[in-house]
Design an enzyme around this catalytic site. Structure first.
Site, short mmCIF file in Angstrom:
data_model
loop_
_atom_site.label_atom_id
_atom_site.label_comp_id
_atom_site.label_asym_id
_atom_site.label_seq_id
_atom_site.Cartn_x
_atom_site.Cartn_y
_atom_site.Cartn_z
CD GLU A 39 8.76 32.19 -17.15
OE1 GLU A 39 8.12 31.65 -16.21
OE2 GLU A 39 8.28 33.07 -17.88
CB CYS A 92 3.87 29.48 -22.23
SG CYS A 92 2.85 28.04 -22.59
#
Length: 468
Positions: A361, A327
């Site tokens: 990710e 993130c």
């Protein structure tokens, strides 16, 4: 803007809605789509909530309820609306004076209580409320989230007809508006956030405890990230808070910028508060209630008062897919200053120190994909222009620590892959070279690898038992 100039107007409404006209704003219900004045234009918006403007009390009037007819009441209403085909961060409370009664209104059809599909939907809603946010809705202090992760569709290599303009339009109109109408997260629950010398307007819902929602200002300590609804409580906390930087190890320092590494297992409260804050500005995220598997890297700007948080990224301690970032966020008061690029570059410097390739990710959000594609393209073009001799994709991967998939994605977006004499080759167009020359003239902040003082962590089996 007229009703015929934008798609999604009542003229193109699907069969599950009824289009009609109203004579007064009090006839609008939750779930209907009406037209409102917005910045000198007429825009269609969905009504998410209704309240008494004077009493600030929500009025639960849905499509199942009969619209208010010839009421003698002088109640003045406000409507919380989401503008159709616009990002959810523009959602706002609108006074009834901005309702366009000369435009048609699309009302949702009433649900049949005995329908089989309706019962299934109610079961799903019950499960969602029980599992995701019942504590927030009921007023009890909810569990704080421990990690924020991507929750969008995976990207693929650009196909024929790739257009940057179309992708920007898709980013502007899609993504954050597709949440279920039964979700409490559709409405922002914070008005203003005060951090240090900045006052910030939140963009999205964040599951802060109920007693902190809808306060005029939420005060957040910029060093420990503790939050308070009262100015006096916040001032008292500041006199006692001894922190002047994030509670972790400083692993990078150059000029006025520093990076701090924080273990989510050792500093759970700080990391949970960080995730709550980041959810105010990240709509494409799903909250996970466990920060233990993550390391957080906080970018700060240093002055005589301490190290002030600019942004952060997180990464898993052990990733089977070799993800180097889970993130990423730059706080709004520091956006458009190049700090997002610094965060991305630093994540790859850590991968180089680990001696392995890395990638963010997947799946990436739309905004994340655009940011990373720009970063990958800039690094690759700079390397190819200054490289003397032939180079393969695998060699590019070794030099940059980008994965082969990410390199191919960036080269396809630049239209740099050509088929010549029976083999594929990399060809940079004159347009790409000119864009790189303009980019190289900008004074951008860059990470200096020599200032990184960091050794890759090796975790024991006991420290990783949460993965089992």
């Amino acid at each position: 803007m007229g009703s015929g100039s934008r798609p999604g107007t009542p003229g193109g409404t699907k069969a599950e809605s009824t289009v009609t006209t109203v004579s007064k704003p009090s006839q609008l219900t939750i779930g209907c789509k009406a037209f409102f004045d917005k910045d000198g234009e007429i825009r269609q918006a969905e009504v998410l909530s209704i309240r008494d403007r004077a009493m600030r009390q929500n009025i639960q009037r849905t499509a199942e309820d009969a619209p208010v007819g010839s009421s003698e009441s002088k109640t003045e209403y406000e409507f919380y609306v989401h503008y159709v085909e616009f990002n959810k961060r523009l959602d706002e409370w609108v006074p009834e004076a901005r309702v366009r009664l000369d435009k048609p209104v699309a009302f949702p059809k009433k649900k049949t209580k005995g329908a089989h599909g309706g019962s299934q939907q109610s079961v799903r809603d019950k499960k969602r409320k029980t599992n995701a946010g019942s504590s927030v809705a009921s007023g009890a202090a909810p569990q704080t989230p421990d990690s924020v992760r991507h929750d969008d569709a995976a990207y693929t290599a650009p196909q024929e007809g790739f257009s940057k303009e179309k992708e920007i339009e898709k980013l502007r109109t899609s993504g954050s508006m597709t949440q279920s109408t039964s979700e409490v997260a559709r409405m922002k629950n914070l008005i203003l956030i005060e951090m240090g010398q900045f006052r910030i307007e939140p963009w999205y819902f964040s599951p802060y405890p109920q007693e902190f929602a809808y306060t005029p200002v939420l005060f957040i300590c910029e060093f420990c990230l503790c939050f308070y609804a009262n100015k006096m409580q916040y001032t008292r906390h500041r006199t006692k808070c001894a922190l002047q930087h994030p509670p972790g190890n400083e692993i990078y320092r150059k000029d006025d910028l520093s990076f701090f590494e924080i273990d989510g297992r050792r500093q759970r409260m700080y990391c949970r508060n960080l995730c709550l804050l980041s959810k105010c500005f990240l709509d494409h995220k799903t909250l996970f209630y466990d920060v233990d598997p993550f390391l957080f890297y906080i970018l700060t700007k240093r002055d005589e008062r301490g190290c002030h948080i600019i942004g952060y990224f997180s990464k898993e301690k052990e990733s089977a897919e070799n993800y180097n970032l889970a993130c990423i966020l730059t706080l709004p008061q520091y956006q458009r200053m190049g700090f997002g690029r610094v965060l991305m570059q630093f994540s790859y410097e850590l991968s180089k120190a680990e001696g392995k390739v890395g990638s963010p990710e997947k799946p990436l959000s739309d905004l994340g994909l655009l940011s990373y594609r720009t970063f990958w393209s800039e690094v690759l073009v700079d390397l190819l222009i200054n490289y003397d001799g032939e180079i393969s994709i695998d060699e590019l991967s070794q030099l940059t620590c980008f994965t082969v998939q990410d390199i191919m994605h960036a080269l396809f977006s630049l239209d740099a892959i050509r088929y010549y004499h029976g083999q594929h080759c990399i060809v940079l167009s004159q347009r790409v070279i000119e864009a790189h020359e303009r980019f190289s003239q900008k004074k951008l902040r860059k990470v200096d690898p020599t200032c990184l003082k960091w050794t890759p962590k090796v975790f024991t089996q006991a420290e990783l038992r949460y993965l089992q």
